[in-house]
Design an enzyme around this catalytic site. Structure first.
Site, PDB file in Angstrom:
ATOM      1  N   ARG A   1      -7.740   5.069  -5.803  1.00  0.00           N
ATOM      2  CA  ARG A   1      -8.008   4.829  -4.368  1.00  0.00           C
ATOM      3  C   ARG A   1      -9.171   5.715  -3.954  1.00  0.00           C
ATOM      4  O   ARG A   1      -9.118   6.941  -4.074  1.00  0.00           O
ATOM      5  CB  ARG A   1      -6.786   5.116  -3.507  1.00  0.00           C
ATOM      6  CG  ARG A   1      -7.119   5.062  -2.025  1.00  0.00           C
ATOM      7  CD  ARG A   1      -5.914   4.874  -1.129  1.00  0.00           C
ATOM      8  NE  ARG A   1      -5.523   3.472  -1.073  1.00  0.00           N
ATOM      9  CZ  ARG A   1      -4.757   2.934  -0.119  1.00  0.00           C
ATOM     10  NH1 ARG A   1      -4.293   3.686   0.858  1.00  0.00           N
ATOM     11  NH2 ARG A   1      -4.450   1.646  -0.124  1.00  0.00           N
TER      12      ARG A   1
ATOM     13  N   GLY B   1      -0.064  -2.487   4.367  1.00  0.00           N
ATOM     14  CA  GLY B   1       0.775  -1.335   4.699  1.00  0.00           C
ATOM     15  C   GLY B   1       1.639  -1.654   5.897  1.00  0.00           C
ATOM     16  O   GLY B   1       2.788  -2.104   5.786  1.00  0.00           O
ATOM     17  N   ARG B   2       1.043  -1.493   7.074  1.00  0.00           N
ATOM     18  CA  ARG B   2       1.835  -1.620   8.295  1.00  0.00           C
ATOM     19  C   ARG B   2       2.370  -3.026   8.518  1.00  0.00           C
ATOM     20  O   ARG B   2       3.458  -3.192   9.082  1.00  0.00           O
ATOM     21  CB  ARG B   2       1.006  -1.129   9.492  1.00  0.00           C
ATOM     22  CG  ARG B   2       0.816   0.384   9.437  1.00  0.00           C
ATOM     23  CD  ARG B   2      -0.331   0.852  10.295  1.00  0.00           C
ATOM     24  NE  ARG B   2      -1.605   0.376   9.790  1.00  0.00           N
ATOM     25  CZ  ARG B   2      -2.779   0.641  10.335  1.00  0.00           C
ATOM     26  NH1 ARG B   2      -2.835   1.394  11.419  1.00  0.00           N
ATOM     27  NH2 ARG B   2      -3.901   0.177   9.803  1.00  0.00           N
TER      28      ARG B   2
ATOM     29  N   SER C   1       0.831  -1.210   0.000  1.00  0.00           N
ATOM     30  CA  SER C   1       0.000   0.000   0.000  1.00  0.00           C
ATOM     31  C   SER C   1       0.871   1.268   0.000  1.00  0.00           C
ATOM     32  O   SER C   1       1.991   1.250   0.526  1.00  0.00           O
ATOM     33  CB  SER C   1      -0.868  -0.034   1.267  1.00  0.00           C
ATOM     34  OG  SER C   1      -2.071   0.632   1.078  1.00  0.00           O
TER      35      SER C   1
ATOM     36  N   TYR D   1      -8.468  14.308   0.423  1.00  0.00           N
ATOM     37  CA  TYR D   1      -7.632  15.156  -0.435  1.00  0.00           C
ATOM     38  C   TYR D   1      -8.493  15.743  -1.565  1.00  0.00           C
ATOM     39  O   TYR D   1      -9.718  15.641  -1.527  1.00  0.00           O
ATOM     40  CB  TYR D   1      -6.411  14.369  -0.924  1.00  0.00           C
ATOM     41  CG  TYR D   1      -5.536  13.935   0.237  1.00  0.00           C
ATOM     42  CD1 TYR D   1      -5.098  14.876   1.176  1.00  0.00           C
ATOM     43  CD2 TYR D   1      -5.213  12.607   0.454  1.00  0.00           C
ATOM     44  CE1 TYR D   1      -4.335  14.493   2.274  1.00  0.00           C
ATOM     45  CE2 TYR D   1      -4.452  12.224   1.556  1.00  0.00           C
ATOM     46  CZ  TYR D   1      -4.017  13.171   2.462  1.00  0.00           C
ATOM     47  OH  TYR D   1      -3.283  12.802   3.561  1.00  0.00           O
TER      48      TYR D   1
ATOM     49  N   LEU E   1      -5.957  -3.120   7.829  1.00  0.00           N
ATOM     50  CA  LEU E   1      -5.891  -4.106   8.910  1.00  0.00           C
ATOM     51  C   LEU E   1      -6.094  -5.531   8.413  1.00  0.00           C
ATOM     52  O   LEU E   1      -6.870  -6.288   8.994  1.00  0.00           O
ATOM     53  CB  LEU E   1      -6.884  -3.754  10.023  1.00  0.00           C
ATOM     54  CG  LEU E   1      -6.392  -2.698  11.023  1.00  0.00           C
ATOM     55  CD1 LEU E   1      -7.473  -2.361  12.047  1.00  0.00           C
ATOM     56  CD2 LEU E   1      -5.128  -3.168  11.747  1.00  0.00           C
TER      57      LEU E   1
ATOM     58  N   CYS F   1       3.317   7.347   2.871  1.00  0.00           N
ATOM     59  CA  CYS F   1       4.118   8.583   2.936  1.00  0.00           C
ATOM     60  C   CYS F   1       5.353   8.373   3.791  1.00  0.00           C
ATOM     61  O   CYS F   1       5.249   7.850   4.905  1.00  0.00           O
ATOM     62  CB  CYS F   1       3.333   9.677   3.658  1.00  0.00           C
ATOM     63  SG  CYS F   1       2.243  10.587   2.624  1.00  0.00           S
TER      64      CYS F   1
ATOM     65  N   GLN G   1       1.533   6.449  -6.917  1.00  0.00           N
ATOM     66  CA  GLN G   1       0.246   7.040  -6.513  1.00  0.00           C
ATOM     67  C   GLN G   1       0.310   8.546  -6.736  1.00  0.00           C
ATOM     68  O   GLN G   1       1.160   9.227  -6.164  1.00  0.00           O
ATOM     69  CB  GLN G   1      -0.056   6.740  -5.034  1.00  0.00           C
ATOM     70  CG  GLN G   1      -1.469   7.201  -4.654  1.00  0.00           C
ATOM     71  CD  GLN G   1      -1.783   7.107  -3.170  1.00  0.00           C
ATOM     72  OE1 GLN G   1      -0.987   7.566  -2.340  1.00  0.00           O
ATOM     73  NE2 GLN G   1      -2.928   6.547  -2.827  1.00  0.00           N
TER      74      GLN G   1
HETATM   75  C1  FNR Z   1      -0.385   5.394   4.957  1.00  0.00           C
HETATM   76  N1  FNR Z   1      -1.498   5.391   4.131  1.00  0.00           N
HETATM   77  C2  FNR Z   1      -1.486   6.093   2.949  1.00  0.00           C
HETATM   78  N2  FNR Z   1      -2.497   5.973   2.050  1.00  0.00           N
HETATM   79  C3  FNR Z   1      -2.412   6.551   0.835  1.00  0.00           C
HETATM   80  O1  FNR Z   1      -3.345   6.399   0.035  1.00  0.00           O
HETATM   81  N3  FNR Z   1      -1.322   7.304   0.501  1.00  0.00           N
HETATM   82  C4  FNR Z   1      -0.284   7.495   1.353  1.00  0.00           C
HETATM   83  O2  FNR Z   1       0.720   8.118   1.001  1.00  0.00           O
HETATM   84  C5  FNR Z   1      -0.382   6.929   2.652  1.00  0.00           C
HETATM   85  N4  FNR Z   1       0.590   7.131   3.590  1.00  0.00           N
HETATM   86  C6  FNR Z   1       0.670   6.295   4.690  1.00  0.00           C
HETATM   87  C7  FNR Z   1       1.833   6.282   5.477  1.00  0.00           C
HETATM   88  C8  FNR Z   1       1.973   5.326   6.485  1.00  0.00           C
HETATM   89  C9  FNR Z   1       3.265   5.252   7.255  1.00  0.00           C
HETATM   90  C10 FNR Z   1       0.919   4.435   6.763  1.00  0.00           C
HETATM   91  C11 FNR Z   1       1.046   3.395   7.850  1.00  0.00           C
HETATM   92  C12 FNR Z   1      -0.249   4.496   6.028  1.00  0.00           C
HETATM   93  C13 FNR Z   1      -2.568   4.399   4.348  1.00  0.00           C
HETATM   94  C14 FNR Z   1      -2.123   3.005   3.872  1.00  0.00           C
HETATM   95  O3  FNR Z   1      -1.888   2.986   2.480  1.00  0.00           O
HETATM   96  C15 FNR Z   1      -3.167   1.925   4.219  1.00  0.00           C
HETATM   97  O4  FNR Z   1      -4.341   2.184   3.506  1.00  0.00           O
HETATM   98  C16 FNR Z   1      -3.463   1.888   5.707  1.00  0.00           C
HETATM   99  O5  FNR Z   1      -2.283   1.907   6.470  1.00  0.00           O
HETATM  100  C17 FNR Z   1      -4.278   0.672   6.063  1.00  0.00           C
HETATM  101  O6  FNR Z   1      -3.609  -0.520   5.723  1.00  0.00           O
HETATM  102  P1  FNR Z   1      -2.743  -1.369   6.824  1.00  0.00           P
HETATM  103  O7  FNR Z   1      -1.587  -0.542   7.237  1.00  0.00           O
HETATM  104  O8  FNR Z   1      -3.664  -1.689   7.960  1.00  0.00           O
HETATM  105  O9  FNR Z   1      -2.330  -2.600   6.048  1.00  0.00           O
END
Ligand code: FNR
Length: 385
Positions: A239, A335-336, A27, A191, A313, A30, A104
């Protein structure tokens, strides 16, 4: 029992001219590590880990199409041709290691310029942004602030909206020049485009406000214009925040209708996120839980008949596999889970395929891991998984 073959997380997936080696995607996240939007060593290592980690497709973080409307001051950028070489390094590294790389594209609109989470994640004050010596602007469909934390944006004129639409188009051309395999238009998290969709942020009286059709107009125009320059063999993702999560806000029925329109405009995949319209909304919205956004993906996939990416999640490979096997999504973004373990996809492969080998790792590593395994098993038995 249906005769339909059951899809799995490990199966390849073809989108236009591109084949993802499995259904696992990293995912966008940032990093707040760029200087003037340029890729730094941090990005090479950060994205490199995911590229080596077994995912089919790795997304860049939200990459700013306009210097003056970034999510954070140190976002990656694609607002000038000078950004192409850095982004190409990421795409090249992905290609030489069996992964695909997507960018993205984002315009942060009225939520431009926030601090990194480790500095509080707050909206930067005009003073704080001015100190960074870059030109900046918060803009939106209407002069309505995202919350009391944010300054009031300028309401965009139709001419300014056309300029921003062109910035998306120019960014898409640069993404292709950088060798990127896919683009994701960021229409979520409050956004710019998300703020056009929501009746809470969009009070316009012209053809871009009022009815749902009008509020969707800008989103569809940007998608159409981007598709026109993006190679027809490469996929385009959007997205979406599928729901604002607030009374009278953008909802799932709206998202299904928009997904149909976007499909007609040449969008291939809806990446199903939610929320983020304003800080107040964020606190009161979508209840969190394991896979809490998967039902949005399932509804959009089945009602709009479009490919979806589920995210949010999703932490266990078994759960991710079940989401695919039960037809609730075609792709899974993590992501995380990947921040914690960049080899999450490779581990998922090993677990779900019951493989005893390390073929999902780069061969420079797998040969050694394979060689170690019998010895480990001798010493620690089944713990040597
Ligand atoms: C994000 N997320 C995010 N989403 C997005 O569309 N563009 C971005 O640049 C970011 N930046 C970002 C930075 C960090 C450090 C995190 C943890 C999350 C959201 C991310 O893409 C994702 O949708 C969420 O974190 C939920 O998924 P997980 O982490 O539960 O797998």
């Amino acid at each position: 029992m249906s005769d339909q073959p059951v899809n799995t997380l490990l199966q390849p997936f073809t989108l236009r001219g591109l084949t993802l080696k499995n259904r696992m995607v990293i995912s966008p996240m940032c990093q707040h590590a760029a200087i003037d939007g340029q890729v730094q060593d941090w990005h090479l290592v950060h994205y490199g880990k995911f590229i080596l980690g077994g995912a089919a497709l790795v997304w860049t973080e939200s990459t700013a199409i306009a210097s003056d409307s970034r999510v954070g001051i140190a976002d990656l950028g694609i607002w000038s041709d000078e950004h192409i070489d850095g982004l190409r390094k990421l795409a090249d590294f992905a290609h030489s290691n069996g992964a695909l790389m997507g960018v993205q594209l984002a315009h942060a609109g009225r939520k431009a310029f926030s601090a990194p989470l480790w500095e509080g994640g707050h909206a930067l004050s005009p003073d704080e942004i001015t100190r960074s010596e870059i030109s900046w602007r918060r803009v939106g469909p209407s002069a309505i602030a995202a919350s009391s934390e944010w300054s009031t944006p300028d309401a965009l004129t139709v001419a300014e909206m056309a300029e921003i639409r062109q910035q998306f188009v120019d960014a898409a051309r640069r993404a292709d020049a950088a060798g990127m395999d896919a683009i994701e238009l960021h229409y979520g998290h409050g956004y710019l485009v998300a703020s056009f969709l929501s009746p809470h942020a969009n009070h316009r009286q012209d053809e871009y406000g009022g009815t749902r059709e009008n509020r969707m107009r800008y989103a569809v125009e940007i998608a159409t214009a981007t598709r026109a320059v993006w190679p027809s063999n490469k996929p385009l993702f959007v997205r979406l925040s599928c729901i604002d999560g607030v009374e009278g806000g953008w909802n799932l029925d709206d998202s299904v209708i928009l997904a149909r329109e976007l499909k007609a405009a040449g969008i291939d995949v809806i990446d199903c996120s939610s929320g983020g319209l304003s800080e107040e909304v964020k606190r009161s919205n979508v209840p969190r839980g394991i896979g809490f956004q998967v039902p949005f993906s399932a509804e959009i996939r089945n009602s709009a008949e479009i490919v979806t990416q589920a995210v949010g999640l999703i932490v266990s490979p078994e759960h991710a596999n079940e989401v695919i096997a039960t037809g609730q999504a075609d792709l899974i973004a993590v992501g995380r889970a990947a921040l914690r373990n960049p080899y999450w996809p490779a581990e998922a492969y090993r677990k779900l395929s019951d493989s005893d080998g390390f073929e999902a790792w780069p061969e420079r590593h797998s040969a050694w891991l394979d060689k170690r395994q019998p010895m480990l098993r001798r010493f620690v038995g089944d713990e040597a998984n």
